[in-house]
Structures are given as structure tokens and as C-alpha cells.
Design a protein around this motif. Structure first.
Motif, mmCIF file in Angstrom:
data_model
loop_
_atom_site.group_PDB
_atom_site.id
_atom_site.type_symbol
_atom_site.label_atom_id
_atom_site.label_comp_id
_atom_site.label_asym_id
_atom_site.label_seq_id
_atom_site.Cartn_x
_atom_site.Cartn_y
_atom_site.Cartn_z
ATOM 1 N N LEU A 32 19.388 16.195 35.028
ATOM 2 C CA LEU A 32 17.788 16.354 34.916
ATOM 3 C C LEU A 32 17.448 17.502 33.866
ATOM 4 N N GLY A 36 15.490 16.632 30.370
ATOM 5 C CA GLY A 36 14.388 17.296 30.174
ATOM 6 C C GLY A 36 14.386 17.851 28.474
ATOM 7 N N THR A 39 13.780 14.882 26.269
ATOM 8 C CA THR A 39 12.126 14.337 26.295
ATOM 9 C C THR A 39 11.608 15.422 25.245
#
Length: 104
Positions: A32, A36, A39
Motif C-alpha cells: 500500500l 501510494g 499515485t
């Protein structure tokens, strides 16, 4: 008289692997975090007006981070450390001296 007792082998619990649920949770968190960062790189490459070299760097990070994240998420826990010369080998067939039966 001191040499008649053999020193007992001590096994440490810290050599044990972490539990499966702890290992999975650690890998999920790492995945994750990497996604992140991907992104954020994608947003910086598209929305923020930055010079082209930085934009290409952000695009490259957004392209290659999923591969790195998946490889890291599929990696199992670290293997146990190799035994050192101080670590005795466990002999499961031998009965310890303090547990021997009378007559053996």
C-alpha cells in the motif's frame, strides 16, 4: 568434579519465523505504501507543471513501482539466519542426561 555435567543446549525463540498473519500484514502495508507513492507520482506527472525531466522521472516511477510492489508483496518472510559456530545442532534422538530413565 566440575567437568562431569555437560552444558545444556539453549534454543532461542527469536530464531523462529514471524507468524503468517504478521508476515501478510507487513507485506500488505509495504504494498500500500508503494502504491501510494505511485499515485502521488502519477498526479505529479499529470497535474503539476514541472519541467520535462522531472515529469519523465515521475512517469517512470509510476510505471515501474507496480512491478516492484507486487514482487515485494509476493516475497515470503525472510529465511532464518544461518547457524553460527556457537549454535549447537539439535539431536532429536538423544535423551538429555537429566531425563534418562533408571537402568538405561
Amino acid at each position: 568434579m566440575k567437568g562431569w555435567r555437560r552444558r545444556a543446549d539453549v534454543h532461542q525463540v527469536t530464531d523462529a519465523k514471524p507468524s503468517l498473519s504478521d508476515d501478510i500484514r507487513k507485506r500488505e502495508i509495504g504494498y500500500l505504501i508503494k502504491m501510494g507513492i505511485r499515485t502521488i507520482c502519477l498526479i505529479l506527472a499529470v497535474v503539476v507543471p514541472v519541467p520535462w525531466p522531472y515529469r519523465l522521472l515521475f512517469i517512470a516511477a509510476a510505471v515501474f513501482l507496480p512491478y516492484i510492489a507486487v514482487i515485494g508483496a509476493n516475497e515470503r518472510g525472510k529465511p532464518a539466519p544461518p547457524p553460527t559456530f556457537d549454535t549447537p545442532e539439535a539431536n532429536q534422538t538423544e535423551i538429555p542426561l537429566h531425563r534418562r530413565e533408571i537402568g538405561s
